[in-house]
Scaffold this active site. Structure first.
Site, PDB file in Angstrom:
ATOM      1  N   PHE A 173       1.046  -1.324   0.498  1.00 33.33           N
ATOM      2  CA  PHE A 173       0.063  -0.107  -0.454  1.00 33.33           C
ATOM      3  C   PHE A 173       0.778   1.113   0.027  1.00 33.33           C
ATOM      4  CE2 PHE A 173      -3.977  -2.345   0.594  1.00 33.33           C
ATOM      5  CZ  PHE A 173      -3.238  -3.250   1.550  1.00 33.33           C
TER       6      PHE A 173
ATOM      7  N   CYS B 259      -0.849   3.845 -10.372  1.00 33.05           N
ATOM      8  CA  CYS B 259      -1.431   2.359  -9.916  1.00 33.05           C
ATOM      9  C   CYS B 259      -3.291   2.756 -10.083  1.00 33.05           C
ATOM     10  CB  CYS B 259      -1.565   2.481  -8.139  1.00 33.05           C
ATOM     11  SG  CYS B 259       0.165   1.438  -8.058  1.00 33.05           S
TER      12      CYS B 259
HETATM   13  C1  UDX Z   1      -1.870   4.498  -4.583  1.00 33.01           C
HETATM   14  C2  UDX Z   1      -1.961   4.510  -3.602  1.00 33.01           C
HETATM   15  O1  UDX Z   1      -2.476   5.375  -2.514  1.00 33.01           O
HETATM   16  C3  UDX Z   1      -1.502   3.788  -2.984  1.00 33.01           C
HETATM   17  O2  UDX Z   1      -1.616   3.618  -1.346  1.00 33.01           O
HETATM   18  C4  UDX Z   1      -1.139   2.216  -4.009  1.00 33.01           C
HETATM   19  O3  UDX Z   1       0.068   1.299  -3.315  1.00 33.01           O
HETATM   20  C5  UDX Z   1      -0.834   2.675  -4.795  1.00 33.01           C
HETATM   21  O4  UDX Z   1      -1.708   3.556  -5.318  1.00 33.01           O
HETATM   22  P1  UDX Z   1       0.162   6.577  -5.756  1.00 33.01           P
HETATM   23  O5  UDX Z   1       0.218   6.263  -6.698  1.00 33.01           O
HETATM   24  O6  UDX Z   1       1.227   6.810  -5.742  1.00 33.01           O
HETATM   25  O7  UDX Z   1      -0.278   5.990  -4.685  1.00 33.01           O
HETATM   26  O8  UDX Z   1      -0.528   8.113  -5.830  1.00 33.01           O
HETATM   27  P2  UDX Z   1      -1.662   8.418  -4.296  1.00 33.01           P
HETATM   28  O9  UDX Z   1      -0.914   9.803  -3.799  1.00 33.01           O
HETATM   29  O10 UDX Z   1      -2.362   7.916  -3.982  1.00 33.01           O
HETATM   30  O11 UDX Z   1      -2.101   9.595  -5.484  1.00 33.01           O
HETATM   31  C6  UDX Z   1      -2.972   8.922  -6.659  1.00 33.01           C
HETATM   32  C7  UDX Z   1      -3.607  10.415  -7.482  1.00 33.01           C
HETATM   33  O12 UDX Z   1      -5.045  11.165  -6.758  1.00 33.01           O
HETATM   34  C8  UDX Z   1      -2.446  11.093  -7.736  1.00 33.01           C
HETATM   35  O13 UDX Z   1      -2.117  11.900  -9.571  1.00 33.01           O
HETATM   36  C9  UDX Z   1      -3.116  12.184  -6.702  1.00 33.01           C
HETATM   37  O14 UDX Z   1      -2.166  13.401  -7.209  1.00 33.01           O
HETATM   38  C10 UDX Z   1      -4.354  12.433  -7.120  1.00 33.01           C
HETATM   39  N1  UDX Z   1      -5.072  12.756  -5.433  1.00 33.01           N
HETATM   40  C11 UDX Z   1      -4.626  11.835  -4.860  1.00 33.01           C
HETATM   41  C12 UDX Z   1      -5.612  13.878  -5.848  1.00 33.01           C
HETATM   42  O15 UDX Z   1      -6.119  14.537  -6.847  1.00 33.01           O
HETATM   43  N2  UDX Z   1      -6.224  14.218  -4.324  1.00 33.01           N
HETATM   44  C13 UDX Z   1      -6.058  13.715  -3.141  1.00 33.01           C
HETATM   45  O16 UDX Z   1      -7.040  14.441  -2.165  1.00 33.01           O
HETATM   46  C14 UDX Z   1      -5.144  12.550  -3.029  1.00 33.01           C
END
Ligand code: UDX
Length: 434
Positions: free
Chosen positions: A152, A263
């Protein structure tokens, strides 16, 4: 314990290094010899804060090794983590499990003593069953056990997410192996991590369902932000007001551009595919995928409106192009849709990103990398804040931009509309009224 991490991407490398830092003997294996040689010299192929020093420390302490000899590394280890990529298949929603099955075939030829084999890669429900069938073709089921232990880890926070996980999920009905895994994770459990043992298939599904839910939460707040723009409401108030409800929680309620990364896009597609394969239509997640895909077009439309549909020769500066801050990962970044579209309309685009030049924009006309913020913003007609790097959070735009009429489209709501208007800047953001 003696661990072997197969695959040295974001998951395998971070998990392997952190396991070695917990005192285990770890071999990280990859078929890419050049990558292995770089890693042996402490050169890290990915941008992950804190990783380089952890790699160097554990190489020095002789707990962390790198190899491209898969068979030998498996034979030396007791616990094998499969951490290879499971990207989305071309022109499909299904996960491509080619690498997983190749590893399973290799494993079936290398069972020299009892092995615990663990999928840490994100794999569709029943993948563990398939791996077990492949290996049992050549080995008695008494000689190995296949478990699911999904990661995660968020890119940019991966080390912290490993050391302080909300939960460790281990999917297996084999009590002996479960005990060994619980012992492996005992230092993290001692620090307060929850340890959840489920069936293997449940663990596989927990991973997809968690990511799909987080993607749903983000898409939900992005759609509410659209409504806020039409009703002159500040989305920040909604996120706070909703987030104070313990059942909702305030995290992952930040409105912004379309979500990206390695992801959410692939996992939302893969789980809907699993649903279809099992004749269960996951309509909510399908609508999340559609809504997120439409979002880049929606924000592009906003850019055209801000420029009164006069795009040709307009100087547009992008601050940040990666899919989020604290990573160099461009996979499914919304900038990959927005910048080419603007370039096609004749805009003159410059971008700055703390992680440097991006090959993805090389072939696009009038898209140039600037190695400093000042160069990027010089005489810009429109500044687009695309990624929430700390570097962009307190810029003096008037000083930086040699252009009287500065316009800023802050896609990450880093600034306060009131303060920007006071500075006479034409400021646009997401979900904060007109
Ligand atoms: C995600 C999951 O959070 C993690 O638990 C899993 O293991 C892998 O996928 P990650 O893809 O690295 O992690 O990034 P994350 O921080 O989750 O952000 C994903 C996307 O959502 C990004 O484009 C981010 O900009 C966007 N996001 C995130 C938002 O637009 N708003 C938010 O509040 C949080």
């Amino acid at each position: 314990m003696k661990l072997c991490m197969i695959g040295t991407g974001y998951v395998g490398l971070v998990s392997g290094v952190c396991f070695s830092d917990l005192g285990n003997q770890v071999i990280c294996v990859d078929k890419d010899l050049a990558k292995i040689n770089k890693l042996k010299n402490g050169i890290i192929p990915i941008y992950e804060p804190g990783l380089e020093e952890l790699v160097k420390k554990n190489i020095k302490n002789k707990r962390l090794n790198f190899s491209n000899n898969l068979k030998e590394s498996i034979k030396k280890s007791d616990i094998i983590f499969i951490c290879v990529g499971t990207p989305t298949k071309r022109n499909s929603s299904n996960a491509d499990l080619k690498q997983i099955y190749n590893v399973a075939k290799e494993l079936s030829k290398s069972i020299n003593k009892f092995k615990i084999i663990i999928t840490k890669s994100t794999v569709p429900v029943t993948t563990g069953d398939t791996i077990e069938n492949i290996i049992s073709k050549k080995n008695s089921k008494k000689k190995f056990s296949v478990l699911s232990n999904p990661e995660f880890l968020r890119e940019g926070e991966a080390i912290r997410d490993f050391i302080y996980p909300d939960r460790i999920v281990v999917g297996s009905n084999d009590t002996k192996s479960n005990k060994i895994l619980k012992n492996l994770y005992s230092p993290l459990i001692a620090k307060g991590a929850n340890y959840l043992n489920t069936s293997r298939r449940a663990a596989e599904l927990i991973k997809y369902a968690s990511n799909a839910f987080l993607a749903t939460k983000i898409t939900f707040i992005n759609e509410i932000a659209n409504l806020c723009e039409k009703t002159n409401i500040n989305i920040d108030d909604i996120s706070i007001g909703m987030g104070l409800d313990q059942r909702i929680g305030g995290r992952f309620l930040r409105a912004g551009p379309a979500y990206g990364g390695s992801c959410f896009p692939k996992d939302t597609k893969a789980i809907t595919s699993t649903g279809d394969n099992f004749k269960t239509n996951l309509t909510v997640i399908k609508s999340v995928i559609k809504s997120n895909e439409d979002r880049s077009k929606l924000l592009l439309k906003r850019v055209y409106e801000i420029l009164n549909n006069k795009i040709k020769n307009k100087k547009i500066s992008f601050l940040g192009v990666t899919f989020k801050a604290n990573t160099d990962d461009m996979r499914d970044s919304s900038s990959l849709k927005m910048i080419p579209a603007l370039s096609k309309k004749g805009a003159l685009i410059r971008y700055y990103d703390p992680t440097g030049f991006k090959k993805e924009f090389k072939k696009h006309k009038n898209v140039n990398y600037s190695d400093t913020i000042i160069k990027c913003l010089y005489k810009a007609d429109l500044i687009i804040i695309h990624t929430e790097w700390n570097d962009f959070k307190s810029l003096d735009f008037k000083k930086l931009v040699k252009n009287k009429k500065i316009m800023i489209f802050d896609m990450r709501n880093l600034y306060s509309p009131k303060k920007m208007i006071k500075k006479n800047l034409k400021y646009f953001s997401v979900g904060r009224g007109l």
